[in-house]
Design a protein around this motif. Structure first.
Motif, short mmCIF file in Angstrom:
data_model
loop_
_atom_site.label_atom_id
_atom_site.label_comp_id
_atom_site.label_asym_id
_atom_site.label_seq_id
_atom_site.Cartn_x
_atom_site.Cartn_y
_atom_site.Cartn_z
N ASN A 144 -4.01 0.73 -12.70
CA ASN A 144 -2.92 0.72 -11.72
C ASN A 144 -2.66 2.10 -11.14
O ASN A 144 -2.41 2.26 -9.95
N LEU A 145 -2.73 3.12 -12.01
CA LEU A 145 -2.53 4.50 -11.54
C LEU A 145 -3.54 4.87 -10.45
O LEU A 145 -3.18 5.44 -9.43
N ILE A 146 -4.80 4.52 -10.71
CA ILE A 146 -5.85 4.86 -9.74
C ILE A 146 -5.53 4.23 -8.39
O ILE A 146 -5.60 4.89 -7.34
N LEU A 147 -5.14 2.96 -8.41
CA LEU A 147 -4.84 2.27 -7.15
C LEU A 147 -3.63 2.88 -6.47
O LEU A 147 -3.63 3.11 -5.25
N VAL A 148 -2.59 3.19 -7.25
CA VAL A 148 -1.38 3.76 -6.66
C VAL A 148 -1.67 5.16 -6.08
O VAL A 148 -1.25 5.48 -4.97
N ILE A 149 -2.42 5.96 -6.83
CA ILE A 149 -2.76 7.30 -6.32
C ILE A 149 -3.51 7.19 -5.00
O ILE A 149 -3.24 7.91 -4.04
N GLU A 150 -4.45 6.25 -4.95
CA GLU A 150 -5.22 6.10 -3.70
C GLU A 150 -4.32 5.68 -2.55
O GLU A 150 -4.45 6.18 -1.42
N ILE A 151 -3.36 4.82 -2.83
CA ILE A 151 -2.42 4.39 -1.78
C ILE A 151 -1.59 5.58 -1.28
O ILE A 151 -1.47 5.82 -0.08
N VAL A 152 -1.08 6.35 -2.24
CA VAL A 152 -0.24 7.50 -1.88
C VAL A 152 -1.04 8.51 -1.05
O VAL A 152 -0.56 9.04 -0.04
N CYS B 17 -6.53 -1.66 -1.78
CA CYS B 17 -5.81 -1.20 -2.98
C CYS B 17 -4.63 -2.12 -3.27
O CYS B 17 -4.40 -2.48 -4.43
N VAL B 18 -3.93 -2.51 -2.22
CA VAL B 18 -2.80 -3.42 -2.42
C VAL B 18 -3.32 -4.76 -2.96
O VAL B 18 -2.78 -5.32 -3.92
N ALA B 19 -4.41 -5.25 -2.35
CA ALA B 19 -4.98 -6.52 -2.81
C ALA B 19 -5.41 -6.43 -4.28
O ALA B 19 -5.18 -7.36 -5.06
N PHE B 20 -5.97 -5.31 -4.65
CA PHE B 20 -6.40 -5.14 -6.05
C PHE B 20 -5.19 -5.10 -6.99
O PHE B 20 -5.23 -5.66 -8.09
N LEU B 21 -4.12 -4.43 -6.55
CA LEU B 21 -2.90 -4.41 -7.38
C LEU B 21 -2.36 -5.82 -7.56
O LEU B 21 -1.95 -6.20 -8.65
N VAL B 22 -2.41 -6.59 -6.49
CA VAL B 22 -1.93 -7.97 -6.55
C VAL B 22 -2.81 -8.79 -7.50
O VAL B 22 -2.31 -9.54 -8.34
N ARG B 23 -4.12 -8.62 -7.40
CA ARG B 23 -5.03 -9.36 -8.29
C ARG B 23 -4.75 -9.04 -9.75
O ARG B 23 -4.80 -9.91 -10.61
N ARG B 24 -4.50 -7.77 -10.03
CA ARG B 24 -4.27 -7.38 -11.42
C ARG B 24 -2.90 -7.79 -11.94
O ARG B 24 -2.78 -8.24 -13.07
N ASN B 25 -1.88 -7.58 -11.10
CA ASN B 25 -0.51 -7.69 -11.63
C ASN B 25 0.24 -8.94 -11.22
O ASN B 25 1.19 -9.31 -11.89
N VAL B 26 -0.17 -9.57 -10.12
CA VAL B 26 0.54 -10.78 -9.69
C VAL B 26 -0.31 -12.02 -9.97
O VAL B 26 0.11 -12.93 -10.67
N LEU B 27 -1.53 -12.02 -9.42
CA LEU B 27 -2.41 -13.17 -9.65
C LEU B 27 -2.93 -13.19 -11.09
O LEU B 27 -3.35 -14.21 -11.60
#
Lengths: 265, 441
Positions: free
Chosen positions: B154-162, B125-135
């Motif tokens: 982003n919400l989906i990824l953050v919810i899964e992390i939480v 999930c963190v890697a996906f957030l990075v791909r979307r928002n940083v890379l």
């Protein structure tokens, strides 16, 4: 080698003599009218003559399969074309068709059965591959293409549409050439830009023409020959090469032309 | 107290089931607005496609890095949900770690296994957030990726992390409590959550019990809320990937869907025998103007799309700067269908709201840019077919509105008069053979 007198039997004449060919060669509109693709038609006919295949063409009785009309959205026109072609071919009791156009191939093979036209349809790349495998076309050492860098541009209507990826490549390998792949090939092959009736209109607004993008990719391989197996691809790639002013160094050729040339036909 | 929490749990579960049921019924009704299409039969091939493509993630592996990251989340989702079963049992019966006594020391092994997946899901999930928002991977930045689709992802990824952190917090505090209170079943050390023990060790037993319970509730309520959220989001693919691949088109990709209603008229025009000539002609329009002109499968495709953009990344038109994006075609179809569904639910005009999928959502320019190359269809990891929608809309433009570019109209008239898309005399068709015996230079 060119002592053979090439014959092009016409279906109507054959039927009048009570004969039926083993295979009908469906020439297609590009193969009949396009100056460049007529050379491919003749190359393929020469191969058929040399091998001694019993074949015929519909000649003046052939008409468009209707593919571009259907892709543009004109279903009425497509079905009118399809129905009259089917009536004609059913009257001649056609069983097997070979064609050098992937668009004709796709339409005849996949779309005519629902309208009453059931034939065994094969593309000339598969047909050539079979002739090579059966030893009917023997390429001694590949002739003039031995070791030459050739890249093959996948036609969408042959590749993704009908999963024919290997046959044209195997034909090229028989030339003993060095087959180099583009970055996007096979299932990921990039369209030349002409499918879906784009051949018959100007492209929509954009940053670049699709054939230029594809030609750049083909030129990056360093190949001296861009091989194609579709009349639209051939036109689009040749235009692209011209646009890049590379036509002196890089040839765009159909696989049947390459075989005919290697055979000295 | 346990009694109260059981009631609370049943209430929460009931509310979630109610909302899910309502929403699923709505989606089902929306999909049923589509036209009939026969995708029955061939059960074994359909099962095989579903097992390979959806269950086995076959097509994801065309792009290896996201495929592996996605696989972690997917396997995590499948297996961690087994633990949710225990959550539900505990919630309903007021038990704590219901399965632990039955499984004995294997329970600890199982928990360790789950936590490995938790860690992998977190990493992905963190890697996906990075791909979307940083890379800023290009396919997540295209024009149709406006604020909501980006936020949704982003919400989906953050919810899964939480949610994953809730599990780790619960297990960490539980492990400390196991040492302080005999009421807690000894699970043995659970590796990943044990790393968090130092954070909580100094806290009083009462606080720990509160944190453990809070994490438990947070996780189960979170999962139920997420399940409801998913039905409003692009994330629906986690369920629909299965039926959508099962009902895939099994014909050659090049084959366009036939229009039997046209066949009948053409046969009559050509004086050919027509079956069921007396049967009343089907009422409806040619091609697709709005969502109800599309098939139910086109509409299921729209709900199955998770907006990954692999289609658009392969589209030759999009790659060369044209307006067409196959992903946008799917998003537009879903958005229009949702609009119609919402209106119908509220007793509104539904399809008769003066809008349509064509023009209000999808422009002519997009439709005209397509080369029908099937790259989008080939690229889709859940066998969505954007091309089918494009071609049906072209049929509407040409057959209902006679609205085609001038050059296409010339092509049509060439075909009508000289049976070729180009303007050549039909009698010249065989001229290519004339000089076949001439020596070529």
């Amino acid at each position: 080698m060119s002592e053979i007198e090439y014959k092009v039997p016409v279906m109507a004449d054959m039927a009048a003599q009570g004969q039926s060919p083993e295979v009908l060669f469906w020439v297609g509109c590009a193969g009949s009218f396009d100056e460049r693709y007529k050379q491919v038609t003749r190359a393929f006919v020469k191969i058929l003559n040399k091998v001694g295949v019993s074949f015929a063409v519909l000649g003046p009785e052939e008409s468009c399969t209707g593919d571009p009309a259907r892709r543009a959205g004109n279903e009425f026109l497509f079905q009118m074309q399809a129905m009259s072609n089917i009536q004609l071919m059913n009257a001649y009791e056609i069983k097997k068709i070979v064609t050098a156009c992937p668009h004709c191939f796709n339409t005849l093979k996949n779309e005519y059965p629902e309208l009453g036209g059931n034939y065994e349809v094969i593309h000339h790349s598969t047909y050539l591959q079979q002739l090579i495998n059966e030893g009917k076309v023997k390429l001694q050492g590949g002739g003039e293409f031995k070791g030459k860098k050739i890249t093959y541009h996948d036609s969408c209507y042959l590749g993704r549409a009908n999963k024919v990826y290997e046959a044209p490549r195997e034909v090229l390998q028989a030339l003993d050439a060095e087959l180099v792949e583009m970055k996007r090939c096979k299932t990921k092959g990039l369209c030349c830009g002409a499918g879906g009736a784009q051949m018959f209109k100007e492209p929509e607004k954009g940053k670049k023409d699709i054939n230029i993008e594809r030609t750049e990719e083909a030129l990056e391989t360093g190949a001296k020959i861009i091989a194609a197996a579709c009349p639209f691809c051939l036109t689009m790639m040749a235009d692209g090469v011209k646009n890049k002013e590379k036509e002196a160094e890089v040839a765009v050729m159909d696989i049947a032309e390459l075989i005919a040339k290697a055979e000295g036909l | 107290m346990a009694y109260l929490s059981q009631i609370a749990f049943i209430a929460v579960l009931g509310v979630a089931i109610y909302f899910l049921y309502k929403r699923i019924s709505r989606i089902k009704k929306n999909i049923q607005l589509g036209k009939a299409l026969d995708r029955s039969g061939n059960t074994s091939e359909r099962m095989k496609t579903m097992l390979l493509v959806a269950f086995g993630q076959q097509k994801m592996f065309k792009r290896i890095i996201p495929a592996i990251l996605h696989l972690f989340i997917y396997v995590g989702f499948l297996i961690i949900n087994l633990e949710v079963l225990e959550f539900v049992i505990d919630g309903l019966f007021g038990t704590h770690r219901f399965f632990a006594p039955y499984l004995g020391s294997f329970y600890g092994v199982l928990m360790n296994g789950f936590e490995v997946l938790v860690a992998l899901v977190l990493f992905s999930c963190v890697a996906f957030l990075v791909r979307r928002n940083v890379l800023k991977v290009p396919r997540f930045q295209s024009a149709e990726m406006t604020s909501w689709p980006r936020l949704d992802a982003n919400l989906i990824l953050v919810i899964e992390i939480v949610l994953m952190f809730a599990i780790l917090t619960m297990n960490a505090t539980d492990q400390i409590l196991q040492g302080r209170d005999a009421g807690y079943y000894a699970t043995g050390s659970i590796f990943f959550s044990a790393l968090f023990i130092p954070l909580f060790e100094g806290l009083s037993t009462g606080t720990l019990i509160f944190i453990e319970r809070f994490a438990w509730w947070f996780h189960i309520v979170g999962i139920l809320a997420f399940a409801v959220y998913v039905t409003y989001s692009k994330h629906l693919h986690i369920f629909l990937a299965f039926p959508n691949t099962y009902f895939s088109n099994l014909n050659a990709k090049g084959q366009m869907q036939n229009m039997p209603e046209v066949t009948k008229e053409v046969k009559m025009m050509l004086n050919l025998p027509v079956e069921n000539a007396d049967a009343p002609a089907e009422i409806g329009r040619f091609g697709a103007k709005d969502v109800n002109d599309l098939s139910w499968k086109n509409l299921m495709d729209a709900y199955s799309c998770t907006e990954c953009g692999r289609c658009t990344a392969e589209c030759p038109a999009n790659l060369t700067g044209k307006k067409l994006s196959p992903r946008k075609i799917m998003m537009d179809t879903r958005d229009r269908l949702e609009e119609v569904g919402k209106s119908l639910e509220a007793g509104g005009p539904g399809l008769e709201d003066g809008k349509s999928l064509i023009d209000d959502y999808i422009t002519r320019e997009e439709l005209l840019a397509c080369t029908s190359c099937n790259a989008c269809v080939e690229a889709c990891p859940v066998t969505i077919d954007p091309l089918s929608i494009i071609l049906q809309m072209r049929r509407y433009a040409v057959m209902e509105e006679s609205n085609a570019p001038a050059s296409w109209n010339s092509m049509f008239s060439n075909m009508e008069t000289s049976f070729s898309p180009w303007k050549f005399a039909p009698s010249d068709r065989f001229n290519w053979a004339n000089d076949i015996n001439k020596k070529q230079s």
